[in-house]
Write an enzyme that holds these catalytic residues in place. Structure first.
Site: not given
Lengths: 418, 149
Positions: A135, A212, A215, A238, A376
């Site tokens: 991302h 990261d 998600q 999220k 993104c």
């Protein structure tokens, strides 16, 4: 488990999604006169009543500043705020509360690591390994560092299935490698990266790893100690919590050595014009009045997820993903983008001769909310030589009916562009 | 509003078979336009014969609205003067962004089919991209690419 389950692999595991869905007031409404089918969870998730109530309760009953007042409200607010930190610690199995830094979201968490850890340790020519599926929030902070101090970015390429190219990662290591920064799960493709193995490899080179996890945290159990990652970044919004709040997990030994990211109140022990000293961890990295309500709301989201169980959520979403994959593959002239063997509930796709933006507008009129665009992740789009995709992304409150509604709406798209 | 108001037959047709979708090898001016939100990207080619637009074409990729808008624009402005093109830009801009612009629909002819876009705020920029690119080309030759974000 009912008996039919064995016979039909597509039958959902025992998981009462409609029951959980009722906890989300926003999902009860109609859009353009149709029941809302929300399939944009990778962009942001909806909030259960428990989270909404926790935020409202804070403002109605507790609002005051934390860590400074001796009055009753300030003490209660501090207890609630620090209580949320303990909930987050347990949720990702961090060793101590000192390792849970509240930030605005995954983006700020990664910028914090780049500017504090990277800037204080890296030298010109030092290398950072990223992947092609990152991302923008895990690309641009490192590009800023490249401009500031001449760091070099090395990119692990992806295959046309949307997996990291086998063997490519290992080859990128050199004596100048200083950090690996990698998506746990790709937001545009859904690919789940083999991060545990990759972390072990980096550690053999003495290189720390930042994941990261924006998600990943909402969709599968995450245990930072089991992964042995050095940094883990994720966003509250999220994972069914409020916007504007997120977490940086980092190993205590690293945080202890890192200089502050921002200066201000709360992060200091003493301030004199000749110089200041820093507060202890984790407060050293939390300058200024924090997002107290958001943090408490995030704590409520963690409680809520705990009541469902992350393993149950993962298993249910896997089955739903399988169903969605089969249904979409059967749509004429539709191509899935991102077909990794290990995938989370992301269905990115393109349709021949029809731009994703048109798909998004048309299915919206059917009450179906999906994302269209580059997500993104422009380098991913470049890899597949497409300007954009349409993306349906799942959460545990989605059902097979939602997938069916999407497929039906896609028929409408084909009708208009017939 | 019904979707058919946005995706009128003329728009679907111009998307499927865009007119003047080509390069102009001896173009007087070339300008790129980009909408980073959705990735729409187009290049407008303009050939001038004095004050007259002797040829106008475009290339690129985009949604149906942006492609149809550029196709209709090229069809309409070929043979017109720079002054007429600028006047048409003003009319189109009003049509796509202002509530009270319906009065002049007739003079816009086929371009009036784009009026449905107004009801879809997130799509207005798709329709205006080619027009802004053209305006840029007419007023400031040699400028950097136009972005509608």
């Amino acid at each position: 488990m009912n008996a039919r389950h064995d016979r039909n692999p597509l039958l959902m595991p025992d998981f009462d999604a409609p029951r959980w869905r009722r906890d989300f007031p926003i999902l009860q409404q109609q859009i353009h006169g149709k029941p809302l089918v929300y399939l944009d969870n990778a962009a942001t998730s909806q909030k259960p009543q428990a989270v909404i109530d926790a935020v409202a309760d804070y403002y109605e009953k507790l609002n005051s500043n934390v860590h400074r007042g001796v009055h009753q409200l300030s003490e209660l607010a501090t207890v609630a705020y620090e209580g949320a930190r303990e909930k987050l610690r347990r949720f990702i199995n961090a060793a101590t509360l000192k390792e849970i830094i509240f930030v605005r979201g995954a983006t700020e968490a990664i910028n914090l690591v780049a500017q504090s850890y990277g800037r204080s340790r890296f030298q010109s020519g030092d290398e950072i390994i990223l992947s092609e599926m990152e991302h923008h929030s895990n690309i641009v902070p490192w590009q800023l560092l490249r401009e500031q101090m001449g760091a070099v970015l090395k990119i692990v390429p992806i295959t046309d299935a949307g997996e990291l190219e086998p063997g490519a990662y290992e080859k990128l290591f050199s004596s100048r490698t200083r950090l690996v920064a990698l998506a746990h799960i790709s937001n545009a493709l859904g690919s789940i990266n083999p991060v545990k193995k990759m972390i072990a490899h980096a550690h053999r080179h003495g290189v720390p790893v930042l994941l990261d996890g924006a998600q990943a945290v909402p969709h599968l159990p995450v245990d930072v100690r089991d992964l042995d990652c050095d940094f883990y970044a994720f966003s509250g919004h999220k994972m069914f919590g409020p916007t504007g709040i997120g977490v940086l997990y980092a190993k205590e030994a690293l945080l202890a050595e890192m200089p502050p990211y921002q200066g201000g109140g709360d992060m200091i022990r003493t301030v004199r014009f000749t110089g200041s000293t820093w507060n202890e961890l984790p407060h050293k990295f939390e300058a200024g009045t924090p997002d107290i309500a958001g943090t408490i709301g995030l704590g409520a989201a963690v409680d809520y997820l705990g009541s469902i169980g992350m393993l149950a959520i993962r298993n249910y979403e896997q089955a739903l993903l399988e169903y969605g994959t089969q249904r979409l593959q059967a749509v004429k002239n539709l191509k899935l983008v991102g077909t990794a063997r290990h995938k989370a509930g992301v269905l990115s796709f393109v349709m021949e001769g029809i731009h994703p933006h048109d798909i998004g507008t048309i299915v919206d009129r059917e009450g179906v909310a999906i994302r269209t665009g580059h997500h993104c992740a422009m380098p991913v789009m470049e890899h597949f030589r497409i300007p954009a995709t349409a993306r349906a992304s799942l959460a545990f409150y989605n059902t097979r009916d939602d997938i069916d509604a999407l497929v039906q709406a896609l028929e409408k798209v084909r009708e208009i562009f017939r | 509003m019904d979707l058919k108001e946005l995706y009128k037959d003329v728009i679907v047709d111009h998307n499927r078979s865009p007119r003047n979708f080509r390069k102009i090898p001896d173009a007087t001016r070339i300008q790129e336009g980009f909408n980073p939100l959705c990735g729409d990207k187009l290049t407008v080619y303009l050939k001038l014969d004095g004050e007259r637009i002797s040829d106008l074409s475009f290339e690129g990729s985009g949604c149906a609205i942006s492609v149809a808008s550029a196709s209709l624009m090229s069809e309409r402005l070929k043979g017109k003067t720079v002054m007429e093109a600028q006047q048409l830009f003003d009319k189109m801009h009003a049509l796509l962004t202002r509530e009270d612009a319906d009065s002049d629909l007739e003079s816009l002819g086929k371009l009036a089919v784009l009026s449905g876009v107004r009801e879809y705020p997130s799509r207005v920029k798709c329709a205006t991209l080619c027009w802004h690119t053209l305006k840029n080309i007419l007023e400031h030759p040699g400028n950097p690419p136009v972005s509608t974000e």
